[in-house]
Design a protein around this motif. Structure first.
Motif, short mmCIF file in Angstrom:
data_model
loop_
_atom_site.label_atom_id
_atom_site.label_comp_id
_atom_site.label_asym_id
_atom_site.label_seq_id
_atom_site.Cartn_x
_atom_site.Cartn_y
_atom_site.Cartn_z
N GLN A 207 8.05 55.14 50.04
CA GLN A 207 8.00 56.35 50.53
C GLN A 207 9.01 57.02 50.28
OE1 GLN A 207 4.31 56.37 51.54
NE2 GLN A 207 5.55 58.07 52.85
N TRP A 211 9.03 60.77 48.32
CA TRP A 211 9.44 61.93 49.01
C TRP A 211 10.35 62.62 48.13
CZ3 TRP A 211 10.83 59.00 53.91
CH2 TRP A 211 9.66 58.66 54.74
N SER A 214 8.66 64.47 45.25
CA SER A 214 7.65 65.44 45.66
C SER A 214 8.19 66.62 44.97
CB SER A 214 7.48 65.33 47.00
OG SER A 214 8.62 65.73 47.70
N TYR A 216 7.90 69.66 46.48
CA TYR A 216 8.68 70.29 47.80
C TYR A 216 10.19 70.03 47.52
CZ TYR A 216 9.91 71.71 52.24
OH TYR A 216 10.67 72.61 53.34
N TYR A 217 10.85 68.94 47.18
CA TYR A 217 12.23 68.83 47.24
C TYR A 217 12.66 69.33 45.73
CZ TYR A 217 11.62 66.86 51.74
OH TYR A 217 11.23 66.39 52.89
N LEU A 234 17.36 63.74 49.31
CA LEU A 234 17.00 64.06 50.57
C LEU A 234 18.18 64.09 51.73
CD1 LEU A 234 14.07 61.29 50.30
CD2 LEU A 234 13.90 63.75 50.29
N LEU A 242 12.05 61.48 58.45
CA LEU A 242 10.86 61.01 57.63
C LEU A 242 10.38 59.66 58.16
CD1 LEU A 242 11.14 63.10 54.45
CD2 LEU A 242 9.85 63.81 56.37
N LEU A 435 3.40 67.06 50.56
CA LEU A 435 4.36 66.24 51.40
C LEU A 435 3.61 65.43 52.65
CD1 LEU A 435 7.29 65.06 51.83
CD2 LEU A 435 7.58 66.94 53.54
N LEU A 438 1.67 62.25 51.57
CA LEU A 438 2.53 61.29 51.29
C LEU A 438 2.56 60.68 52.85
CD1 LEU A 438 5.71 62.43 49.48
CD2 LEU A 438 3.66 61.18 48.71
#
Length: 443
Positions: A207, A211, A214, A216-217, A234, A242, A435, A438
């Motif tokens: 996971q 993340w 992804s 988004y980041y 992260l 998360l 996200l 996920l």
């Protein structure tokens, strides 16, 4: 699973319990025999049980999108069309005045003025509207555990003789997730404590890598290791938050028969968490709320909804239909009417028993009444503000009511900062949806 590429409708309309022009609310219902209209005082709670008894039929509200489509027919903009509409079977609440009244269908916004109540052979009169109760007033002076106990005893065959934690039958957290929760509550914990825990759990490791990779980041370069994902991309706070969200999602599955048209659970959780964190970061308060805790409160704000689905499965479908029939009311008011306990009460209680940070527990429990959150009222206020801002955008369920004008200033925010934060969440909607998927894979 949630549909992708479609705009969320959300369950909620402008609040009819405020001072509005409409004095009556029109509800479209149906069964196998066809459509029925119900007309009742605008702010009242429609009691489906009473209404079905009056009609002698198993009626349920028409889906919001179908209701919009029905009332947006061009014919209903004409006098003849409006007259034809009221030839449908009609249930009239006895509390309505006999004089002229303005009525509104809230999902579509369709309105009309009736000079007199319809009177024909397919009109039935009875009492199926009631004054919605405010949970904070109903349970005043009672501990949440007492309220939950009473609800469990009322709606299940079980009598509470053992610890409520055992009675709820909630699956336990895995060893790694228990450690994650402990780290979240430890202000001295850091990356060196977190990385070994993540590495020991293959599911959590996958996971975290997902993340960090992804869109988004948008991490520069390839993410090559757990250390790289946590330290470079992260960060400690985000991984912890998360991971706690994943832990909660694994404990309980998402209810199947949710209100139709509602925002998917994880979409709403991620959007709320993101906005809460943005608002916390922009705050100019001397004791600025910690963005990580604000994010976690937003992520878990609706956890009690999952617990309700777990505890009361025979009644959950009925609850969903009541929410659809009363989109102008706070969902906690409908839950109080049907189950005599709310998602905020049971969610806050469970999170507190799982030893999550006090700030998060207070925010979840008092998100509807932040003034009751005591020393942690700032977190409850942020959650209150975020959820209502997102309702207007169709990203969260619940009635669309005005935010108190003084609230942003109380949080050390300007109107411009609030607008910018909402715009950021809207602009990132697709990345946030990825996200959210996920979390689907983790549950």
């Amino acid at each position: 699973m949630h549909a992708t590429g479609e705009k969320a409708l959300s369950v909620g309309v402008p609040g009819l319990n405020e001072e509005r022009s409409a004095t009556a609310r029109l509800v479209l219902l149906h069964d196998r025999a066809g459509k029925v209209l119900a007309l009742l005082p605008a702010a009242a709670l429609l009691d489906l049980n009473r209404l079905c008894q009056l009609a002698g039929r198993e009626l349920q509200p028409v889906k919001a999108e179908d209701t919009r489509r029905f009332f947006e027919q061009p014919a209903l903009a004409t006098a003849a069309g409006r007259e034809q509409l009221f030839t449908l079977p009609l249930l009239l609440d006895e509390a309505l005045p006999a004089s002229a009244l303005s009525c509104q269908e809230p999902y579509s916004g369709w309105q009309c003025l009736l000079s007199a109540l319809p009177a024909h052979e397919r009109v039935l009169k009875g009492r199926f509207g009631s004054t919605p109760q405010v949970p904070a007033q109903v349970s005043a002076g009672l501990a949440d555990e007492t309220v939950i106990n009473r609800a469990v005893e009322r709606f299940t065959s079980v009598r509470v003789r053992q610890r409520l934690q055992d009675l709820l039958g909630l699956p336990g957290l895995s060893e790694s997730m228990r450690t994650i929760v402990q780290l979240r509550s430890n202000p001295d914990a850091g990356v060196d404590d977190l990385v070994p825990v993540v590495k020991r759990d293959p599911s959590l490791s996958a996971q975290v890598m997902g993340w960090a990779s992804s869109p988004y980041y948008a991490a520069p370069g390839k993410v090559r290791s757990i250390e790289d994902a946590v330290i470079r991309v992260l960060g400690f706070d985000l991984v912890i938050n998360l991971a706690v969200g994943v832990a909660m999602g694994k404990v309980l599955s998402l209810p199947e028969d949710t209100p139709r048209g509602s925002v998917y659970y994880w979409d709403q959780a991620i959007s709320t968490a993101t906005l809460c964190e943005l608002l916390a970061r922009k705050s100019s308060l001397d004791e600025r709320p910690r963005p990580g805790l604000a994010y976690l409160a937003g992520l878990l704000h609706n956890f009690g909804y999952l617990v309700l689905g777990h505890l009361f499965p025979p009644h959950f479908s009925r609850l969903s239909r009541y929410i659809e029939a009363n989109p102008h009311l706070e969902q906690q008011q409908v839950e109080q009417e049907i189950l005599h306990v709310t998602r905020e009460q049971i969610g806050g209680w469970v999170l507190d028993n799982w030893k999550l940070p006090d700030e998060v527990c207070a925010a979840v429990r008092f998100q509807q009444v932040p003034e009751q959150a005591g020393e942690h009222d700032t977190y409850a206020q942020i959650l209150y503000l975020a959820s209502r801002l997102l309702r207007v955008e169709g990203l969260s369920d619940g009635p669309r009511v005005a935010v108190p004008a003084v609230l942003p200033a109380q949080l050390g925010l300007t109107a411009e900062q609030v607008e910018a934060a909402v715009a950021t969440v809207k602009a990132q909607a697709e990345e946030l949806a990825q996200l959210s998927r996920l979390f689907d894979q983790a549950s």
